[in-house]
Design a protein around this motif. Structure first.
Motif, PDB file in Angstrom:
ATOM      1  N   VAL A  28       0.960  -1.039   0.198  1.00 47.83           N
ATOM      2  CA  VAL A  28       0.048  -0.213   0.028  1.00 47.83           C
ATOM      3  C   VAL A  28       1.222   1.371  -0.017  1.00 47.83           C
ATOM      4  N   ILE A  29       1.745   1.508   0.577  1.00 46.73           N
ATOM      5  CA  ILE A  29       3.289   2.166   0.742  1.00 46.73           C
ATOM      6  C   ILE A  29       3.649   2.437  -0.968  1.00 46.73           C
ATOM      7  N   LYS A  30       3.912   1.484  -1.169  1.00 44.26           N
ATOM      8  CA  LYS A  30       4.222   1.835  -2.371  1.00 44.26           C
ATOM      9  C   LYS A  30       2.809   2.242  -3.219  1.00 44.26           C
ATOM     10  N   LEU A  31       2.303   2.158  -3.777  1.00 50.20           N
ATOM     11  CA  LEU A  31       1.817   1.994  -4.326  1.00 50.20           C
ATOM     12  C   LEU A  31       1.023   3.839  -4.077  1.00 50.20           C
ATOM     13  N   GLY A  32       1.126   3.913  -2.726  1.00 50.41           N
ATOM     14  CA  GLY A  32       0.767   5.675  -1.666  1.00 50.41           C
ATOM     15  C   GLY A  32       1.714   6.116  -2.661  1.00 50.41           C
ATOM     16  N   VAL A  33       3.208   6.210  -2.674  1.00 49.70           N
ATOM     17  CA  VAL A  33       3.739   7.199  -2.608  1.00 49.70           C
ATOM     18  C   VAL A  33       3.989   7.159  -4.561  1.00 49.70           C
ATOM     19  N   ALA A  34       3.414   6.372  -5.171  1.00 50.14           N
ATOM     20  CA  ALA A  34       3.047   6.835  -6.285  1.00 50.14           C
ATOM     21  C   ALA A  34       2.467   7.957  -6.655  1.00 50.14           C
ATOM     22  N   GLU A  35       0.936   8.277  -6.358  1.00 54.00           N
ATOM     23  CA  GLU A  35       0.275   8.922  -5.942  1.00 54.00           C
ATOM     24  C   GLU A  35       0.572  10.445  -5.665  1.00 54.00           C
ATOM     25  N   LEU A  36       1.316  10.318  -4.813  1.00 56.39           N
ATOM     26  CA  LEU A  36       1.485  11.540  -3.118  1.00 56.39           C
ATOM     27  C   LEU A  36       2.708  11.414  -2.771  1.00 56.39           C
ATOM     28  N   PRO A  37       3.350  12.493  -2.676  1.00 56.60           N
ATOM     29  CA  PRO A  37       5.131  13.275  -2.373  1.00 56.60           C
ATOM     30  C   PRO A  37       4.632  11.674  -1.550  1.00 56.60           C
ATOM     31  N   PRO A  38       6.619  10.787  -1.079  1.00 56.15           N
ATOM     32  CA  PRO A  38       6.382  10.376   0.244  1.00 56.15           C
ATOM     33  C   PRO A  38       6.207  10.859   1.382  1.00 56.15           C
ATOM     34  N   LEU A  39       6.456  12.598   2.386  1.00 54.18           N
ATOM     35  CA  LEU A  39       7.207  13.354   2.974  1.00 54.18           C
ATOM     36  C   LEU A  39       5.372  13.067   3.590  1.00 54.18           C
ATOM     37  N   LEU A  40       4.864  14.156   2.525  1.00 56.48           N
ATOM     38  CA  LEU A  40       3.058  14.557   2.172  1.00 56.48           C
ATOM     39  C   LEU A  40       1.892  13.711   2.862  1.00 56.48           C
ATOM     40  N   LEU A  41       2.930  12.458   2.692  1.00 53.08           N
ATOM     41  CA  LEU A  41       2.231  11.017   2.625  1.00 53.08           C
ATOM     42  C   LEU A  41       2.822  10.862   3.908  1.00 53.08           C
ATOM     43  N   THR A  42       2.955  10.583   4.351  1.00 46.47           N
ATOM     44  CA  THR A  42       3.649  10.319   5.992  1.00 46.47           C
ATOM     45  C   THR A  42       2.806  11.608   6.320  1.00 46.47           C
ATOM     46  N   THR A  43       2.994  13.093   5.833  1.00 47.20           N
ATOM     47  CA  THR A  43       2.080  14.004   6.829  1.00 47.20           C
ATOM     48  C   THR A  43       0.586  13.656   7.555  1.00 47.20           C
ATOM     49  N   LEU A  44       0.371  12.915   5.859  1.00 51.73           N
ATOM     50  CA  LEU A  44      -1.473  12.962   6.409  1.00 51.73           C
ATOM     51  C   LEU A  44      -1.371  12.158   7.258  1.00 51.73           C
ATOM     52  N   ARG A  45      -0.733  10.570   7.145  1.00 51.05           N
ATOM     53  CA  ARG A  45      -0.493   9.771   7.677  1.00 51.05           C
ATOM     54  C   ARG A  45      -1.232  10.191   8.766  1.00 51.05           C
ATOM     55  N   PHE A  46      -0.078  10.510   9.753  1.00 44.09           N
ATOM     56  CA  PHE A  46       0.331  10.783  11.258  1.00 44.09           C
ATOM     57  C   PHE A  46      -1.046  12.299  11.479  1.00 44.09           C
ATOM     58  N   ILE A  47      -1.628  13.141  11.330  1.00 47.03           N
ATOM     59  CA  ILE A  47      -2.550  13.782  11.013  1.00 47.03           C
ATOM     60  C   ILE A  47      -3.553  12.924  11.911  1.00 47.03           C
ATOM     61  N   LEU A  48      -3.874  11.758  10.677  1.00 43.54           N
ATOM     62  CA  LEU A  48      -4.995  10.967  10.878  1.00 43.54           C
ATOM     63  C   LEU A  48      -5.210  10.281  12.076  1.00 43.54           C
ATOM     64  N   VAL A  49      -3.986   9.227  12.267  1.00 43.18           N
ATOM     65  CA  VAL A  49      -3.474   8.884  13.399  1.00 43.18           C
ATOM     66  C   VAL A  49      -3.913   9.446  14.819  1.00 43.18           C
ATOM     67  N   ALA A  50      -3.064  10.475  14.527  1.00 38.95           N
ATOM     68  CA  ALA A  50      -3.007  11.881  15.835  1.00 38.95           C
ATOM     69  C   ALA A  50      -4.905  11.756  16.168  1.00 38.95           C
ATOM     70  N   ALA A  51      -5.450  12.480  14.729  1.00 37.56           N
ATOM     71  CA  ALA A  51      -6.593  12.692  15.654  1.00 37.56           C
ATOM     72  C   ALA A  51      -7.679  11.690  15.401  1.00 37.56           C
ATOM     73  N   LEU A  52      -7.012  10.588  15.701  1.00 41.35           N
ATOM     74  CA  LEU A  52      -8.377   9.316  16.032  1.00 41.35           C
ATOM     75  C   LEU A  52      -7.821   8.959  17.048  1.00 41.35           C
ATOM     76  N   LEU A  53      -6.539   9.374  17.545  1.00 40.23           N
ATOM     77  CA  LEU A  53      -5.536   8.636  19.080  1.00 40.23           C
ATOM     78  C   LEU A  53      -6.174   9.518  20.107  1.00 40.23           C
ATOM     79  N   VAL A  54      -5.231  10.106  19.852  1.00 42.33           N
ATOM     80  CA  VAL A  54      -4.700  11.977  20.936  1.00 42.33           C
ATOM     81  C   VAL A  54      -5.911  11.590  22.452  1.00 42.33           C
ATOM     82  N   PRO A  55      -7.102  11.941  21.528  1.00 40.47           N
ATOM     83  CA  PRO A  55      -8.535  13.061  21.996  1.00 40.47           C
ATOM     84  C   PRO A  55      -8.526  12.008  22.997  1.00 40.47           C
TER      85      PRO A  55
END
Length: 285
Positions: free
Chosen positions: A22-49
């Motif tokens: 999935v990561i391999k396919l994802g970085v073909a459509e989104l720049p890798p650091l942008l994809l990592t940033t979006l992933r972290f935002i979603l993880v934080a939003a779902l867990l931190v509260p």
């Protein structure tokens, strides 16, 4: 191990093996650091509260966010963008030998003959992989090995750090990693809005899958198994992840299987097995 827990373990293995694809396919459509940033935002939003931590634990979490969030995950995403999925999955397994060496150097742990043999096999496997056609340049290998090293450093810090619940650790690490990785994306990558607008199922699916399925669902299930079974019983299951990623890379991405991957991969996995598996405990002795 009961059949139910064994099947649950295999489901976790499948989720993590597919995560590499999935990561391999994802970085073909989104720049890798942008994809990592979006992933972290979603993880934080779902867990931190839902998983608060004490104030005195925040400096430790900031440190972990640099080694685990930025060094491990960001370099993993970049490296997989330039290497085959199966080879990348095998190289990331070097986190275990790195952690063993760091524990010997900084924690004074004893290096037994079995673990020493595991280290020699693992690093020998990397040499074999490096000689194959899967890595056209040294850069992907360096990035993936640095990612593995970031994982190893993080494991030692977690071992010596405060006791924090796994999902709280994942959520707050992601939160503090967001500005670090976002800054890297802003500096090194371009046309972020255009990339997000043009991204399709693979790009946005990778954001969801890596955040929800791999980081939250799979790790939540894994820690549940750890509460019921000793690590020695579960370690063999974790070694199926890179093997599964190699198979999925061949089936889903059309990657080639050559002698370097077979021999080097077998050496890496055998070395890691010698390091992490307590064979006497595994067989009830």
């Amino acid at each position: 191990m009961p059949l139910r827990d064994l099947l649950l373990g295999l489901v976790i293995v499948a989720i993590w093996a597919l995560n590499i694809i999935v990561i391999k396919l994802g970085v073909a459509e989104l720049p890798p650091l942008l994809l990592t940033t979006l992933r972290f935002i979603l993880v934080a939003a779902l867990l931190v509260p839902f998983h608060p931590v004490a104030r005195h634990q925040l400096p430790f979490l900031v440190m972990i966010s640099a080694t685990f969030g930025t060094l491990h995950f960001a370099l993993l995403f970049i490296g997989l963008g330039q290497a085959e999925a199966g080879t990348g999955a095998l190289l990331v397994q070097m986190g275990t030998p790195f952690a063993t060496l760091l524990a010997v150097i900084f924690l004074g742990e004893r290096l037994s003959a079995k673990r020493l043999a595991g280290l020699v096999l693992s690093f020998g496997g990397v040499v074999v992989l490096a000689g194959g056609p899967s890595l056209p340049s040294p850069l992907p290998m360096a990035l993936l090995l640095l990612s593995a090293f970031g994982w190893a450093v993080s494991q030692l810090l977690i071992k010596k750090g405060p006791n924090i619940a796994p999902l709280a650790l994942a959520g707050w690490t992601a939160l503090f990693a967001v500005p670090q990785v976002a800054l890297g994306s802003w500096w090194f990558e371009h046309d972020h809005m255009s990339a997000m607008a043009a991204a399709g199922w693979f790009g946005w699916g990778a954001v969801f899958y890596t955040a929800v399925m791999s980081s939250i669902v799979a790790y939540g299930l894994w820690y549940g198994l750890l509460r019921r079974h000793p690590v020695s019983r579960l370690a063999p299951l974790s070694l199926l992840v890179p093997a599964g990623a190699v198979v999925l890379g061949i089936v889903l991405l059309g990657e080639a299987l050559n002698a370097h991957i077979l021999i080097g991969g077998a050496m890496v996995l055998a070395g890691v097995a010698l390091i992490v598996i307590r064979f006497r405990a595994l067989f009830g002795r």
